[in-house]
Every structure is written in structure tokens, then in C-alpha cells.
Design an enzyme around this catalytic site. Structure first.
Site, mmCIF file in Angstrom:
data_model
loop_
_atom_site.group_PDB
_atom_site.id
_atom_site.type_symbol
_atom_site.label_atom_id
_atom_site.label_comp_id
_atom_site.label_asym_id
_atom_site.label_seq_id
_atom_site.Cartn_x
_atom_site.Cartn_y
_atom_site.Cartn_z
ATOM 1 N N GLY A 4 -2.375 5.139 1.128
ATOM 2 C CA GLY A 4 -2.380 4.308 -0.083
ATOM 3 C C GLY A 4 -2.875 2.901 0.253
ATOM 4 O O GLY A 4 -2.557 2.378 1.316
ATOM 5 N N ARG B 72 -6.163 10.098 1.418
ATOM 6 C CA ARG B 72 -5.044 10.679 2.172
ATOM 7 C C ARG B 72 -5.503 11.923 2.928
ATOM 8 O O ARG B 72 -4.752 12.879 3.105
ATOM 9 C CB ARG B 72 -3.879 10.994 1.237
ATOM 10 N N ASP C 46 2.356 5.713 8.519
ATOM 11 C CA ASP C 46 2.738 6.727 9.523
ATOM 12 C C ASP C 46 1.825 7.957 9.497
ATOM 13 O O ASP C 46 1.559 8.549 10.549
ATOM 14 C CB ASP C 46 4.213 7.119 9.401
ATOM 15 N N THR D 143 1.784 -0.442 5.039
ATOM 16 C CA THR D 143 2.517 0.302 4.017
ATOM 17 C C THR D 143 3.104 -0.689 3.030
ATOM 18 O O THR D 143 3.742 -1.666 3.433
ATOM 19 C CB THR D 143 3.663 1.183 4.584
ATOM 20 N N ASP E 105 5.436 -0.030 1.160
ATOM 21 C CA ASP E 105 6.885 0.201 1.153
ATOM 22 C C ASP E 105 7.614 -0.577 2.263
ATOM 23 O O ASP E 105 8.835 -0.631 2.284
ATOM 24 C CB ASP E 105 7.190 1.698 1.316
ATOM 25 N N ASP F 254 8.081 0.175 5.357
ATOM 26 C CA ASP F 254 9.062 1.005 6.064
ATOM 27 C C ASP F 254 8.534 1.631 7.352
ATOM 28 O O ASP F 254 9.101 2.611 7.846
ATOM 29 C CB ASP F 254 9.583 2.111 5.121
ATOM 30 N N ARG G 251 9.221 5.122 -1.536
ATOM 31 C CA ARG G 251 9.409 6.568 -1.423
ATOM 32 C C ARG G 251 10.683 6.904 -0.649
ATOM 33 O O ARG G 251 11.550 7.601 -1.151
ATOM 34 C CB ARG G 251 8.199 7.154 -0.696
HETATM 35 O O1 F6P Z 1 3.422 5.379 0.356
HETATM 36 C C1 F6P Z 1 3.211 4.266 -0.406
HETATM 37 C C2 F6P Z 1 3.258 4.601 -1.869
HETATM 38 O O2 F6P Z 1 2.844 3.454 -2.576
HETATM 39 C C3 F6P Z 1 4.600 5.072 -2.362
HETATM 40 O O3 F6P Z 1 5.491 4.052 -2.665
HETATM 41 C C4 F6P Z 1 4.186 5.893 -3.560
HETATM 42 O O4 F6P Z 1 5.106 6.930 -3.784
HETATM 43 C C5 F6P Z 1 2.877 6.466 -3.170
HETATM 44 O O5 F6P Z 1 2.349 5.632 -2.194
HETATM 45 C C6 F6P Z 1 1.899 6.605 -4.300
HETATM 46 O O6 F6P Z 1 0.804 7.283 -3.819
HETATM 47 P P1 F6P Z 1 -0.570 7.497 -4.592
HETATM 48 O O7 F6P Z 1 -1.312 6.203 -4.514
HETATM 49 O O8 F6P Z 1 -1.240 8.572 -3.833
HETATM 50 O O9 F6P Z 1 -0.236 7.831 -5.996
#
Ligand code: F6P
Length: 356
Positions: A10, A72, A103, A125, A127, A129, A171
Site C-alpha cells: 500500500g 501487492r 513486511d 507502513t 499502520d 506496525d 489492520r
Molecule cells: O496495510 C496498510 C493498509 O493501509 C491497511 O491499513 C489497510 O487494511 C490496507 O492497507 C488497505 O489496502 P488496499 O490499499 O489494498 O485497499
């Protein structure tokens, strides 16, 4: 040296600042040459790249997203994926690869390192984390966006005597919910690390309103879980789909929670889902500086030959740690932090303090 870079997973504000810092220091200090693989690991599997010179990185510091784009893509999902990555690196005569990602991206970097590729990681990230590092860039920007949203939600909640449930990213870890919830003066903060009882949430809102308040703000991380019905112990999913790293699509907890709160309290309740707004737009000044420091650290690591390692922020210094350390565990909100923040809130089952 000929150095390649990629951004995977992301996006988050600050990716371009990392790319810019790597290229500028690499050219000014080490006379390096750069290419960028496009769209994360997909670009390495399919050998799609762009030249990265001073012109390419001019003016990108304040820009969100990533000029290299991202995906991804997980090379390990194809039987020849890792071989193809190795072949692309060899074909392009890459001396070192800097992988900027979380990760998932860094676990592929580790696999390539085990196969002999000279790889360095930069943590990313939203998040916040990733293990081994104190802060990741993008997180501060996200918290600022959520904080501003909470300020706005406050005024409309107050005008309508409503409970507003605001769903934010997170997440497995509740850092965004926690930090922005504190900064935005939330009345309830719900995070994945501590499953919650919706009856207690409703009680605490009711008690607050008995104290004379007539509106409330609840911040809930998308990965938070009900400890009881509805949905006991499992996160709320948007659908059953999974990405190439096996992650489910979270989302929707705010709507369920809003309904349950309204049912229990009788207070009119609305849900707001902030979603990808949290990841878009310009990085904050803090994130521009942090991302730049990561980039400067990473290019120095390349020239010190610290392969199989990731640039990390520890006690406000950029240091080098093994990739394995970073990917072996998530850095979730610890119980000590939860306890400290709990001090801000009255427990649902506590009696009102006696009047002075
Ligand atoms: O992993 C980071 C994150 O922003 C999460 O908080 C969220 O669940 C996810 O990515 C959203 O992913 P995408 O951009 O693939 O919808």
C-alpha cells in the site's frame, strides 16, 4: 554502483521523499546510477523499469503516492517468480536493490537476499506496525488527516446531538486510532489489540451523556474486534477476497458498531469511514524529514555493504537492523501503552465521582 529501487504494498505519503533522498545522495556523494522498478515486485518479475536521475526526482518531495507506482504482487506466488527476479537483477547489472515496503515487500527482499541478491530494505507502513523501527513515514500524515476529520466530525456531532463512529486504518495494530483518537479528543478508542464489549462501549457513552454531554466520538480501527456478539473475535470483512500475500480486505466495522450503539443507547448514531483518504496527498513535514532520513540512511548502508538489512529508526537515530528482525513480528500497541491511554477515560462500570 548501479542501484535499483522499488516501492511495494500500500502506498503512503513520503515514498517519493525516500526515492529523492536516495537518488540525490547517491549521485552527489557516490556517483551512483539508478533505475526504478515499476509497480513493486511486478516490475522486477516483468523487468519493467524507468531511469531515475536528478530530473526524475525533481519536485517530488511534497507529492503523495509514488512515482514508481506500487502493487501487492508477490513473486513467490508463481513457481518461477523469485528466479525471474534474480534474472532481472542480473540482466540489468544491478549492484544493489533498495526495496521500500512493509513486511510483505520486505519478506520477498529477504528471500532474494537468501538467494545472494544485494538487497536493503526501507520500512514503509501507514499502520506504523513494522517490527524493529520506532516510526514509519506516512503514519504522522495519516494521524493529521484523521485528527482534522475528527475536529470536523465533532462540530456536526455536537450540532445534532449524535454519536459519530469514525473508522480508520489499522489492520493488526491500532496506532492510527490511538494517536489520532488522543489528538482528536475521541471519547472511545477501539483497537485490534484489545477486543471490545459493545455493551461496555454503549455504557460508557451513556454515562458520558448522563454527565451532561450530548454527543460522543468513537474512533475504531478497521481491524478491531468485538469480544462478544456480533462477530465475536473476528474482524469485519468487506468481502472474502484476499491479496497475493493472503491478507483479507477489512472494512465495515463502523457501520455495525454504529447500529449496535444506537440500539443500546437510543442515541442517534452515524458512521464515517475515512479509508484511503488517510493514505493520499502530501506528506507532513515530519514525514518528509523522516522519509528523507530513511533514504539517506539506506544509500549509506548500500555503500557500507550492509545487505540483508533494513534502515530503522531507533531512539531518533537511523540504524541498520537485519531484515529478518523487521519481518519476524508486527509492532502492535503494547499493554503498557494501552494502560497509559486508559487513564484518559472513565471506565464504563465505574461510579460517577462524588460531587464536590
Ligand atoms: O496495510 C496498510 C493498509 O493501509 C491497511 O491499513 C489497510 O487494511 C490496507 O492497507 C488497505 O489496502 P488496499 O490499499 O489494498 O485497499
Amino acid at each position: 554502483m548501479k542501484i535499483a529501487m522499488l516501492t511495494g504494498g500500500g502506498d503512503c505519503p513520503g515514498l517519493n521523499a525516500v526515492i529523492r533522498a536516495v537518488v540525490r545522495k547517491g549521485i552527489f556523494t557516490y556517483e551512483d546510477e539508478f533505475i526504478g522498478f515499476m509497480e513493486g515486485w511486478r516490475g522486477v518479475v516483468e523487468d519493467k523499469s524507468m531511469p531515475l536521475d536528478l530530473d526524475a526526482v525533481g519536485g517530488i518531495l511534497p507529492r503523495g503516492g509514488t512515482i514508481l507506482r506500487t502493487s501487492r504482487t508477490n513473486p513467490s506466488k508463481r513457481s518461477d517468480g523469485i528466479d525471474r527476479c534474480m534474472a532481472t537483477l542480473e540482466k540489468n547489472q544491478i549492484d544493489a536493490l533498495i526495496a521500500i515496503g512493509g513486511d510483505d515487500t520486505l519478506s520477498v527482499a529477504q528471500k532474494l537476499h537468501e538467494r545472494g541478491a544485494k538487497v536493503i530494505g526501507v520500512p514503509k507502513t501507514i499502520d506504523n506496525d513494522l517490527g524493529g523501527t520506532d516510526y514509519t513515514f506516512g503514519f504522522d500524515t495519516a494521524c493529521n488527516i484523521v485528527c482534522e476529520a475528527l475536529d470536523r466530525v465533532h462540530t456536526t456531532a455536537e450540532a445534532h446531538n449524535r454519536v459519530m463512529v469514525v473508522e480508520v486504518m489499522g489492520r493488526d495494530a491500532g496506532w492510527i486510532a490511538l494517536y489520532s483518537g488522543i489528538a482528536g479528543g475521541a471519547d472511545v478508542i477501539l483497537i485490534p489489540e484489545r477486543p471490545f464489549d459493545v455493551d461496555k462501549v454503549a455504557d460508557s457513552i451513556r454515562q458520558r451523556h448522563e454527565r451532561g454531554r450530548y454527543f460522543s466520538i468513537v474512533v475504531v480501527a478497521e481491524g478491531a474486534k468485538f469480544s462478544s456478539e456480533p462477530g465475536q473475535g473476528s474482524p469485519v470483512l468487506q468481502d472474502m477476497g484476499k491479496d497475493e500475500f493472503g491478507h483479507v480486505k477489512l472494512g465495515g466495522i463502523a457501520n455495525i458498531l454504529a447500529r449496535e450503539i444506537e440500539k443500546r443507547t437510543g442515541f442517534e448514531t452515524r458512521a464515517v469511514v475515512l479509508g484511503h483518504i488517510q493514505r493520499g496527498g502530501s506528506p507532513s513535514a515530519f514525514d518528509r524529514v523522516l522519509a528523507t532520513r530513511y533514504g539517506l540512511g539506506a544509500i549509506d548502508m548500500v555503500h557500507r555493504g550492509e545487505f540483508g538489512c533494513m534502515a530503522a529508526l531507533r531512539s531518533n537515530k537511523i540504524v541498520s537492523i537485519p531484515l529478518l528482525e523487521a519481518i519476524s513480528r508486527n509492532r502492535t500497541v503494547d499493554s503498557e501503552m494501552i494502560q497509559i491511554v486508559d487513564g484518559l477515560f472513565q471506565k464504563a462500570d465505574e461510579r460517577e465521582p462524588a460531587e464536590k
